[in-house]
Structures are given as structure tokens and as C-alpha cells.
Design a protein around this motif. Structure first.
Motif, PDB file in Angstrom:
ATOM      1  N   GLN A  70     -10.091  -3.164   1.960  1.00 25.48           N
ATOM      2  CA  GLN A  70      -9.251  -2.786   2.983  1.00 25.48           C
ATOM      3  C   GLN A  70      -7.808  -3.008   3.125  1.00 25.48           C
ATOM      4  O   GLN A  70      -6.843  -2.222   3.378  1.00 25.48           O
ATOM      5  N   LEU A  71      -7.423  -4.301   2.659  1.00 24.91           N
ATOM      6  CA  LEU A  71      -6.293  -4.796   2.852  1.00 24.91           C
ATOM      7  C   LEU A  71      -5.447  -4.098   1.847  1.00 24.91           C
ATOM      8  O   LEU A  71      -4.284  -3.832   1.852  1.00 24.91           O
ATOM      9  N   VAL A  72      -5.878  -4.245   0.365  1.00 26.32           N
ATOM     10  CA  VAL A  72      -5.278  -3.490  -0.725  1.00 26.32           C
ATOM     11  C   VAL A  72      -4.889  -2.063  -0.302  1.00 26.32           C
ATOM     12  O   VAL A  72      -3.865  -1.678  -0.439  1.00 26.32           O
ATOM     13  N   ALA A  73      -6.047  -1.183   0.068  1.00 26.62           N
ATOM     14  CA  ALA A  73      -5.665   0.190   0.387  1.00 26.62           C
ATOM     15  C   ALA A  73      -4.931   0.296   1.367  1.00 26.62           C
ATOM     16  O   ALA A  73      -3.784   1.194   1.343  1.00 26.62           O
ATOM     17  N   GLY A  74      -4.878  -0.531   2.476  1.00 33.43           N
ATOM     18  CA  GLY A  74      -3.632  -0.436   3.357  1.00 33.43           C
ATOM     19  C   GLY A  74      -2.191  -0.855   2.986  1.00 33.43           C
ATOM     20  O   GLY A  74      -1.277  -0.187   3.275  1.00 33.43           O
ATOM     21  N   LYS A  75      -2.125  -1.734   2.007  1.00 38.30           N
ATOM     22  CA  LYS A  75      -0.780  -1.978   1.602  1.00 38.30           C
ATOM     23  C   LYS A  75      -0.419  -0.851   0.389  1.00 38.30           C
ATOM     24  O   LYS A  75       0.883  -0.627   0.658  1.00 38.30           O
ATOM     25  N   VAL A  76      -1.356  -0.467  -0.144  1.00 35.68           N
ATOM     26  CA  VAL A  76      -0.959   1.073  -1.097  1.00 35.68           C
ATOM     27  C   VAL A  76      -0.495   1.984  -0.092  1.00 35.68           C
ATOM     28  O   VAL A  76       0.548   2.779  -0.403  1.00 35.68           O
ATOM     29  N   LEU A  77      -1.153   2.259   0.642  1.00 36.42           N
ATOM     30  CA  LEU A  77      -0.887   3.369   1.696  1.00 36.42           C
ATOM     31  C   LEU A  77       0.313   3.319   2.480  1.00 36.42           C
ATOM     32  O   LEU A  77       0.934   3.977   2.588  1.00 36.42           O
ATOM     33  N   ASP A  78       0.756   1.804   2.577  1.00 33.17           N
ATOM     34  CA  ASP A  78       2.008   1.714   3.206  1.00 33.17           C
ATOM     35  C   ASP A  78       3.258   1.990   2.390  1.00 33.17           C
ATOM     36  O   ASP A  78       4.306   2.728   2.571  1.00 33.17           O
ATOM     37  N   THR A  79       3.071   1.806   1.053  1.00 38.56           N
ATOM     38  CA  THR A  79       3.958   2.195  -0.165  1.00 38.56           C
ATOM     39  C   THR A  79       4.025   3.748  -0.086  1.00 38.56           C
ATOM     40  O   THR A  79       5.065   4.175  -0.127  1.00 38.56           O
ATOM     41  N   PHE A  80       2.944   4.282  -0.149  1.00 41.53           N
ATOM     42  CA  PHE A  80       2.855   5.878  -0.103  1.00 41.53           C
ATOM     43  C   PHE A  80       3.553   6.314   1.289  1.00 41.53           C
ATOM     44  O   PHE A  80       4.395   7.511   0.802  1.00 41.53           O
ATOM     45  N   MET A  81       3.575   5.835   2.150  1.00 40.90           N
ATOM     46  CA  MET A  81       4.182   6.448   3.568  1.00 40.90           C
ATOM     47  C   MET A  81       5.581   6.452   3.343  1.00 40.90           C
ATOM     48  O   MET A  81       6.301   6.792   3.800  1.00 40.90           O
TER      49      MET A  81
END
Length: 224
Positions: free
Chosen positions: A30-41
Motif C-alpha cells: 500500500q505504501l509503495v503503491a501510494g508513493k509511486v502513484l504520487d510520482t505519477f500524479m
């Protein structure tokens, strides 16, 4: 939650340890996916996606099962600018919206079996001038004619533990047929001559965040 006054038998230590590790795996994902998603955004914003379009992307992404989220996020950093620019153009033309963009990314990822993998390293690997950002194999593998390979895990519990590592590299793992990646054991490991980097995460900060999240969950369970 159980009935008031009901006593629960303590778990066998080995079982409790396995359950705790599974919980840490889930928190890690969950945390890693959230961090990668933040980069995507951030990168969508750089490609002039509107706030409304970004919200559509986030909403569509949030509704996906966890495995599908990992597939959608498996876009190497060096490819994202051109991919996001293409999607931005299609959205501008009315041929696509935030949801259909996520759907399209998922279909393409599933076709080739793309997902997230995790490579730990003490080295701060930086992108090259042309944007290429790769982990190059350094360990000879006798199964591959002694070619140099780079290894990765597909979850937290199977991470590399032989030496302390500062950096977690989220890489694109390829699980489909006819790829350059090879699975190890039961699929919790894989290796290839090079790995395309999706994002870099400070492992020390991530571990602290995981500990805080785990403690909060365990404290909440004790109060139930």
C-alpha cells in the motif's frame, strides 16, 4: 469484534509471526503503491492534465484490485513522459478520459504480464542524460551461461537481507511469456540482465512508516 467479555486464545508464536509478516507485506504494498502513484500524479500535472482529469485517474485507479494496481503502475520512469504526453493528447481530443486511460494501461500491462518488483541496493542509481534509468546485472548466474543478472523480489518478506540497503528501487517485473525476465522459486523472486526503474524510495523512511502503520493497526485491534 467479539462479544463483550469473550476471551480469545493466544496465537501460537509461529502463527502470530506469519500473520504479522503478511500484514507487513500488505502495508508495504500500500505504501509503495501510494508513493509511486504520487510520482505519477506529479508527472500528469507536468503534462498539463487538469485537476478534474487527475481526479478521474485517481478514482478509477482506487477501484482496481491490488494486483491490477501493481500492473498499472508498472511503467518505467524513462517511458512515462512520452506515454503521459500521448494520453494527454488523446484526452484533449475527447478520444479518452481518466477512466479509459487507466483501463488502457491495465490492458497493455496484462498483455505482457507487467507488475511491480523490488530491488534493494546501497547505491544511489541516477538516470543517465538520455533519461535511461536501469539497474544493470552484476552477479553471474550459472543457469544463464554465467551472464550477469540483477535480482528482485515481488513482495516485502522476500526482500534482500544480506546487507543493509538504503535504497528501494521499484522496477518493472515481467511475468508474461517470451520476456527477458526469469522467475525464481515460486515466483517471489525474479531476475534479468537489466531492470527498468519505476521509482526510488528511501528504505529507511519507508521502514519507519511501516512500523508506525503496523503499530496503529495493532493498537486498534487491542482496543476492540
Amino acid at each position: 469484534m467479539g462479544f463483550e467479555g469473550k476471551q480469545h486464545a493466544p496465537l501460537i508464536p509461529e502463527v502470530e509471526s506469519r500473520l504479522r509478516e503478511k500484514l507487513r507485506d500488505r502495508i508495504f504494498d500500500q505504501l509503495v503503491a501510494g508513493k509511486v502513484l504520487d510520482t505519477f500524479m506529479d508527472e500528469l500535472d507536468e503534462n498539463e492534465f487538469t485537476d478534474e482529469e487527475i481526479n478521474e485517474v485517481v478514482e478509477a485507479f482506487s477501484k482496481l484490485p491490488e494486483n491490477d494496481k501493481r500492473a498499472v503502475l508498472a511503467i518505467p520512469a524513462q517511458l512515462r513522459p512520452q506515454i503521459f504526453k500521448r494520453y494527454a493528447s488523446m484526452i484533449r481530443s475527447g478520444a479518452m478520459n481518466g477512466k479509459s486511460m487507466i483501463d488502457d494501461l491495465l490492458v497493455r500491462a496484462q498483455k505482457y504480464g507487467f507488475t511491480l518488483g523490488f530491488h534493494l541496493s546501497p547505491i544511489d542509481i541516477r538516470p543517465e542524460k538520455d533519461g535511461t534509468w536501469m539497474i544493470k546485472g552484476t552477479e553471474k548466474d550459472h543457469r544463464r551461461d554465467d551472464r550477469a543478472m540483477a535480482y528482485y523480489s515481488t513482495d516485502y518478506s522476500h526482500r534482500y537481507l544480506k546487507k543493509p540497503c538504503r535504497y528501494l528501487y521499484v522496477i518493472r517485473a515481467e511475468t508474461g511469456e517470451n520476456t527477458s525476465h526469469y522467475p525464481d522459486n515460486d515466483g517471489t523472486w525474479g531476475h534479468a540482465s537489466s531492470l527498468a526503474i519505476i521509482d526510488q524510495v528511501d528504505m529507511q523512511s519507508l521502514e519507519k512508516e511501516m512500523d508506525q502503520r503496523l503499530k496503529a493497526i495493532e493498537d486498534r485491534k487491542e482496543k476492540e
